[in-house]
Enzyme design. Structure first.
Site, PDB file in Angstrom:
ATOM      1  N   HIS A 278       0.835  -1.197   0.000  1.00  0.00           N
ATOM      2  CA  HIS A 278       0.000   0.000   0.000  1.00  0.00           C
ATOM      3  C   HIS A 278       0.878   1.258   0.000  1.00  0.00           C
ATOM      4  CE1 HIS A 278      -3.707   2.274   1.221  1.00  0.00           C
ATOM      5  NE2 HIS A 278      -2.785   3.099   1.707  1.00  0.00           N
ATOM      6  N   GLU A 279       1.805   1.316   0.941  1.00  0.00           N
ATOM      7  CA  GLU A 279       2.668   2.501   1.031  1.00  0.00           C
ATOM      8  C   GLU A 279       3.567   2.619  -0.200  1.00  0.00           C
ATOM      9  OE1 GLU A 279       1.835   4.668   3.092  1.00  0.00           O
ATOM     10  OE2 GLU A 279       0.576   3.352   4.322  1.00  0.00           O
ATOM     11  N   HIS A 282       1.788   4.605  -2.739  1.00  0.00           N
ATOM     12  CA  HIS A 282       1.936   6.038  -2.445  1.00  0.00           C
ATOM     13  C   HIS A 282       3.353   6.500  -2.810  1.00  0.00           C
ATOM     14  CE1 HIS A 282      -1.856   6.768  -0.441  1.00  0.00           C
ATOM     15  NE2 HIS A 282      -1.655   5.866   0.504  1.00  0.00           N
ATOM     16  N   GLU A 308      -4.627   7.799  -2.979  1.00  0.00           N
ATOM     17  CA  GLU A 308      -5.106   6.520  -2.452  1.00  0.00           C
ATOM     18  C   GLU A 308      -5.350   5.514  -3.585  1.00  0.00           C
ATOM     19  OE1 GLU A 308      -4.853   6.080   0.624  1.00  0.00           O
ATOM     20  OE2 GLU A 308      -6.049   4.306   1.101  1.00  0.00           O
TER      21      GLU A 308
END
Ligand code: ZN
Length: 514
Positions: A278-279, A282, A308
């Site tokens: 997830h990170e 980003h 997101e």
């Protein structure tokens, strides 16, 4: 290569002058961001008090620069210079978006900014205590003040009085151009299909094998494996880091210095892996921003929801897919020895895709997560419009959890007191999580059409084609378009729930035999 501090030499003179001023506050904010990262990862706890003073000073200086009347004048001069350029020309985009930021920053009177900051800091403390004791009555007066101050804030920003509502003005700070009408137009059709899908999963004839979610693996090996996977996806460790923190986040100072964090659970590899991926989504967005436009809107992310979308795309569209699970399982032996030998890739895949309605948003799976967000959106919208009083929040919260998730909320700790956002003064933020999830699905469908053999490549550990496609189509665009215009540019369609529902139903129907 242009230096970060210099104005772009190709831009006309008034634009260069305005951008030089605009860069000052952004440069300072990037320093604050590194101090913030340090506080969460490296700083000894003894440093806390002094760090708070450092950050408050930087915030004060940054606000002064961002609201400097000289910047307003410079932007007016630059606006005349770019008026005849096409809407999406980088100089015109930079001037337009700096004007948007400047107007936002100057519309709030200083006393309201200060009152919001001081109420939010006490409210967060009171909320933490109230949550521990599951005592809504303790938090209620603070929530009432937060709502009242946010209504005043919205009135300072202004909103479309003919066709909009107060909530729109608050959401605009996180998601420029976002309105409650737009959000409910997207969420309504999603909820209509999601609620029966989750109900079908609850009563499904087949139970997937979730044993890999409860299988202890060495934490240090998990961290090394996480780094290996993030690098394989395309995160550049020469221009970024991955460290540990209590709450995972992605920060840093600019595209060549991106700081991500993750956390790991002894019991479940997929918790930490999902959070690292997830990170990484980003982080790769930040690394993909155009270095020629550092510290100007053309070198910045569009909005929270588009940010997101990048994290959810790598976490969900890629990370929860069978091709990725096949590749990842094959790599585990090198990092964990024989610890994962008893499992197949199919078992890893099933564990990653289990659906289990629960009370807590941050623990929710890919399907039910969005219903948690919808509850919050409806309730904060009603509090801001005046349709719902703070005293009635727990009752309404519990009613919606029953209706959407089929759950009876046992107490306010696991109900309306679970999130930090409202106590921190953030109203209008929640929908960006689900908007991002939906953008992710829509972008991924388009990428799959554009890149032949995309998912077959994942099974062989080939992810660069996807990263490069996102880089060209989304990251390098900076703030050229607002979220939904970008979506139309990339996918040919406005945002909807169809792509996400196809993605979800395509997985869950066979997995649960429904
Ligand atoms: Zn995120």
């Amino acid at each position: 290569m242009p230096s970060a501090a210099a104005a772009n030499p190709a831009s006309p003179p008034a634009v260069q002058a305005a951008m030089s001023l605009a860069r000052e506050s952004r440069l300072l904010a990037s320093s604050a961001s590194i101090l913030g990262w340090d506080q969460e990862t490296m700083m000894p706890s003894g440093g806390l008090e002094h760090r708070a003073r450092q950050l408050a000073q930087l915030a004060r200086l940054e606000h002064g620069m961002a609201t400097d009347p000289r910047l307003g004048d410079a932007l007016s001069a630059a606006e005349a210079e770019v008026a005849s350029l096409p809407e999406t020309h980088p100089d015109r985009v930079n001037v337009r978006e700096c004007r948007r930021d400047y107007d936002k920053a100057t519309k709030l009177p200083a006393d309201l900014v200060e009152e919001l900051a001081s109420v939010a800091s006490i409210a967060q403390h009171e909320w933490a205590e109230a949550r521990k004791a599951s005592d809504f009555a303790r938090f209620r007066p603070w929530l009432e003040r937060i709502v009242e101050l946010n209504r005043r804030k919205a009135d300072c920003f202004g909103w479309d009085r003919a066709d909009g509502e107060r909530w729109d003005a608050l959401a605009d700070s996180f998601e420029p151009g976002c309105t409650a009408k737009h959000v409910s137009g997207v969420f309504g059709p999603l909820r209509e299909r999601l609620v029966p899908l989750i109900e079908a999963v609850r009563t499904a004839p087949r139970r997937p094998d979730g044993r890999f979610n409860d299988h202890p693996m060495d934490i240090d090996a998990q961290e090394r494996f996480g780094r290996f996977v993030c690098g394989a996806l395309g995160f550049d460790f020469a221009r970024g880091r991955l460290d540990r923190s209590t709450h995972p986040f992605c920060g840093g100072s600019h595209c060549n210095d991106v700081r991500m964090t993750s956390r790991y659970s002894e019991r479940c590899l997929l918790d930490g892996l999902g959070s690292s991926m997830h990170e990484t989504g980003h982080g790769m967005y930040e690394q993909g921003l155009d270095p020629a436009w550092i510290s100007t809107p053309m070198g910045e992310a569009v909005s929270l929801s588009i940010h997101e979308s990048q994290s959810r795309l790598w976490e969900n569209q890629v990370g929860r897919g069978m091709p990725f699970c096949t590749w990842a399982k094959a790599q585990m032996g090198r990092h964990f020895g024989t610890a994962a030998d008893g499992f197949t890739a199919a078992q890893v895949y099933e564990a990653a895709n289990m659906v289990e309605p629960g009370f807590i948003r941050v623990d929710a799976d890919e399907a039910t997560y969005n219903l948690h967000v919808m509850v919050r959106f409806e309730l904060e919208r009603a509090m801001i419009s005046g349709a719902l009083e703070a005293k009635d929040l727990p009752g309404e919260w519990n009613r919606l959890y029953k209706e959407y998730l089929g759950l009876t909320v046992p107490d306010d700790r696991r109900g309306c007191l679970q999130d930090v956002h409202w106590s921190g003064g953030m109203i209008g933020y929640f929908p960006t999580y689900t908007l991002g999830t939906l953008y992710a699905a829509q972008f991924f469908e388009t990428a799959r059409e554009a890149i032949p053999g995309l998912e077959e490549g994942f099974a062989r550990g080939e992810f660069r084609a996807l990263r490069d496609w996102l880089n060209a189509n989304i990251h390098r665009q900076g703030r050229r378009w607002l979220s939904d215009d970008l979506c139309r540019q990339v996918t040919g369609k406005t945002l909807g729930a169809d792509a996400f529902l196809r993605h979800l139903e395509g997985k869950l129907r066979p997995m649960y035999g429904i």
